[in-house]
Design an enzyme around this catalytic site. Sequence first.
Site, short mmCIF file in Angstrom:
data_model
loop_
_atom_site.label_atom_id
_atom_site.label_comp_id
_atom_site.label_asym_id
_atom_site.label_seq_id
_atom_site.Cartn_x
_atom_site.Cartn_y
_atom_site.Cartn_z
N ARG A 196 0.84 -1.21 0.00
CA ARG A 196 0.00 0.00 0.00
C ARG A 196 0.87 1.26 0.00
O ARG A 196 0.54 2.25 -0.66
CB ARG A 196 -0.95 -0.03 1.21
CG ARG A 196 -2.17 0.88 1.06
CD ARG A 196 -1.93 2.27 1.63
NE ARG A 196 -1.44 2.18 2.98
CZ ARG A 196 -0.44 2.94 3.45
NH1 ARG A 196 0.14 3.87 2.72
NH2 ARG A 196 -0.01 2.78 4.69
N TRP A 226 14.39 8.65 4.85
CA TRP A 226 13.20 7.81 5.01
C TRP A 226 12.26 7.93 3.81
O TRP A 226 11.05 8.05 3.99
CB TRP A 226 12.43 8.15 6.29
CG TRP A 226 13.20 7.96 7.54
CD1 TRP A 226 13.67 8.93 8.37
CD2 TRP A 226 13.62 6.71 8.11
NE1 TRP A 226 14.34 8.38 9.41
CE2 TRP A 226 14.32 7.01 9.29
CE3 TRP A 226 13.47 5.38 7.74
CZ2 TRP A 226 14.88 6.03 10.10
CZ3 TRP A 226 14.01 4.40 8.54
CH2 TRP A 226 14.70 4.73 9.71
N LEU A 251 0.25 15.36 1.20
CA LEU A 251 0.20 14.47 2.37
C LEU A 251 -1.24 14.23 2.79
O LEU A 251 -1.60 13.12 3.21
CB LEU A 251 0.99 15.08 3.53
CG LEU A 251 2.51 15.04 3.35
CD1 LEU A 251 3.21 15.87 4.41
CD2 LEU A 251 3.03 13.60 3.39
N GLY A 270 -1.31 -16.43 20.86
CA GLY A 270 -0.30 -16.93 21.80
C GLY A 270 1.08 -16.86 21.17
O GLY A 270 1.41 -15.91 20.46
N GLU A 330 3.52 10.23 7.46
CA GLU A 330 2.35 11.05 7.06
C GLU A 330 1.77 11.78 8.27
O GLU A 330 0.55 11.91 8.41
CB GLU A 330 1.26 10.18 6.43
CG GLU A 330 1.75 9.22 5.37
CD GLU A 330 1.86 9.87 4.01
OE1 GLU A 330 1.39 11.01 3.86
OE2 GLU A 330 2.45 9.26 3.13
C1 LIG Z 1 9.06 3.49 6.68
C2 LIG Z 1 8.95 4.97 6.53
C3 LIG Z 1 8.70 5.53 5.28
C4 LIG Z 1 8.64 6.91 5.10
N1 LIG Z 1 8.43 7.45 3.84
C5 LIG Z 1 8.56 8.80 3.66
C6 LIG Z 1 8.50 9.37 2.34
O1 LIG Z 1 8.25 8.67 1.35
N2 LIG Z 1 8.70 10.71 2.19
C7 LIG Z 1 8.98 11.52 3.26
O2 LIG Z 1 9.18 12.72 3.05
N3 LIG Z 1 9.03 11.01 4.52
C8 LIG Z 1 8.84 9.68 4.74
N4 LIG Z 1 8.90 9.15 6.02
C9 LIG Z 1 9.26 10.03 7.14
C10 LIG Z 1 8.10 10.35 8.06
O3 LIG Z 1 7.16 11.16 7.43
C11 LIG Z 1 8.70 10.99 9.33
O4 LIG Z 1 9.38 9.94 10.02
C12 LIG Z 1 7.67 11.65 10.23
O5 LIG Z 1 7.19 12.82 9.65
C13 LIG Z 1 8.21 11.96 11.62
O6 LIG Z 1 9.43 12.62 11.54
P1 LIG Z 1 10.67 12.10 12.41
O7 LIG Z 1 10.82 10.64 12.22
O8 LIG Z 1 11.83 12.98 12.07
O9 LIG Z 1 10.24 12.32 13.91
P2 LIG Z 1 10.34 13.69 14.76
O10 LIG Z 1 9.68 14.79 14.02
O11 LIG Z 1 11.73 13.88 15.22
O12 LIG Z 1 9.41 13.32 16.00
C14 LIG Z 1 9.85 12.47 17.06
C15 LIG Z 1 8.75 12.45 18.13
O13 LIG Z 1 8.55 13.76 18.63
C16 LIG Z 1 7.19 14.12 18.52
N5 LIG Z 1 7.08 15.56 18.29
C17 LIG Z 1 7.70 16.35 17.38
N6 LIG Z 1 7.32 17.61 17.48
C18 LIG Z 1 6.40 17.66 18.49
C19 LIG Z 1 5.59 18.71 19.06
N7 LIG Z 1 5.62 19.97 18.61
N8 LIG Z 1 4.77 18.37 20.08
C20 LIG Z 1 4.66 17.09 20.51
N9 LIG Z 1 5.40 16.07 20.01
C21 LIG Z 1 6.24 16.35 19.01
C22 LIG Z 1 6.69 13.33 17.32
O14 LIG Z 1 5.28 13.22 17.28
C23 LIG Z 1 7.40 12.01 17.55
O15 LIG Z 1 6.69 11.26 18.50
C24 LIG Z 1 8.87 7.76 6.22
C25 LIG Z 1 9.09 7.19 7.49
C26 LIG Z 1 9.11 5.82 7.65
C27 LIG Z 1 9.36 5.24 9.00
#
Ligand SMILES: Cc1cc2nc3c(=O)[nH]c(=O)nc-3n(C[C@H](O)[C@H](O)[C@H](O)COP(=O)(O)OP(=O)(O)OC[C@H]3O[C@@H](n4cnc5c(N)ncnc54)[C@H](O)[C@@H]3O)c2cc1C
Length: 396
Positions: free
Chosen positions: A102, A174, A251, A351, A375
Amino acid sequence: MSASSTLPPFDPADPLGIDDLLDAEDLAVRDTVRSWAADRVLPHIAGWYESGELPGIRELARELGSIGALGMSLSGYGCAGASAVQYGLACLELEAADSGIRSLVSVQGSLAMYAIHRFGSEEQKQRWLPRMAAGEVIGCFGLTEPDHGSDPASMRTHAKRDGGDWVLNGRKMWITNGSVAGVAVVWAQTEDGIRGFAVPTDTPGFSAPEIKHKWSLRASVTSELVLDDVRLPADAVLPGVTGLRGPLSCLSHARYGIVWGAMGAARSCLEAAVDYAKSREQFGRPIGGFQLTQAKLADMAVELHKGILLAHHLGRRMDAGRLRPEQVSFGKLNNVREAIEICRTARTILGANGISLEYPVMRHATNLESVLTYEGTVEMHQLVLGKALTGLDAFR
Ligand SMILES: Cc1cc2nc3c(=O)[nH]c(=O)nc-3n(C[C@H](O)[C@H](O)[C@H](O)COP(=O)(O)OP(=O)(O)OC[C@H]3O[C@@H](n4cnc5c(N)ncnc54)[C@H](O)[C@@H]3O)c2cc1C
């Protein structure tokens, strides 16, 4: 004749009779995608997941193109022009097989193709969309960076004018489909604000090393994008948008598909749990005959079908042009969170077998950990709804 004898029979697969909301064309779309996934994904998915690969991804993309699943709800340029509900049904069926499949379809259609379709020039649309709809060219969407995920406005990747050209530098992280993409939609800072670029991936300076060692979405290609002095002609920029509104509207479209897709993973886990509970015996009878197991199954079914109903509601709003981004956040927040809970509960019913790849449950549960984060994380969608409810912005 009693009233109950005129009622349709109870269908455990559709306890609320939600299928009554679908017309013949919707059912045909659903059946086509379901049978494609049953033939092409289900027999192989455990092996792909175990090896952490999606072999034959290009062939799979062409097949998905041939059944109209790529850029499905877009019109023209070889796209199927399906309704939002039909696109959602397809997402559900694909994710019932695996979130990785998906994701391939979501990124291709709702992110890369949608960006070009909505914001691209006529020439960009003609150049990319027909081949992307056919699955001959795979697309990716580069927004997230190593240091900027939830806060993409702070991205560092930039595009500078050099004569008539653009020169892009930066890193994306990512990125689904990155290493297999023929075109990357890359978002970058410019003097005028954030702009999108359609980057042919054979442009010198562009590379996309694959990210390994994932314990989630293992049957999905995830990559870094490296842009080192990537020189593009003036017409590589998507002319139709400046600012974060561009990537955010893509998005929102992709998140809508996830609202449905997550329910597919949950459905697969509920089906596995019901089958298992009916055949697995302990203390001399099937575990499905114990009240505690039945309570779990009933709660799982309630959340699954509430989630599908919610997805339908949002789909009808999208088809009517009335779906707001906050409503998509509502759906993504609820349905992914509930889907994970359903998968985890299914795991307990199975289990020890619940942790085995012989069953789909643990695979779906670990996949959904990514779906919960990408997303827009759970927290971001809570903040979107919190702001909508209070009028107060709590992002910073
Ligand atoms: C398998 C996979 C595929 C992906 N594919 C794509 C893709 O095709 N294109 C693309 O552009 N991205 C992609 N992503 C990236 C994804 O969109 C990001 O991982 C996501 O937006 C979160 O960003 P981060 O991992 O940097 O976490 P961070 O932004 O660092 O967040 C870490 C934690 O802090 C929390 N946090 C951050 N800011 C706040 C706030 N103001 N208040 C409260 N909590 C907060 C977050 O909710 C989270 O729990 C992918 C990720 C994965 C795992």
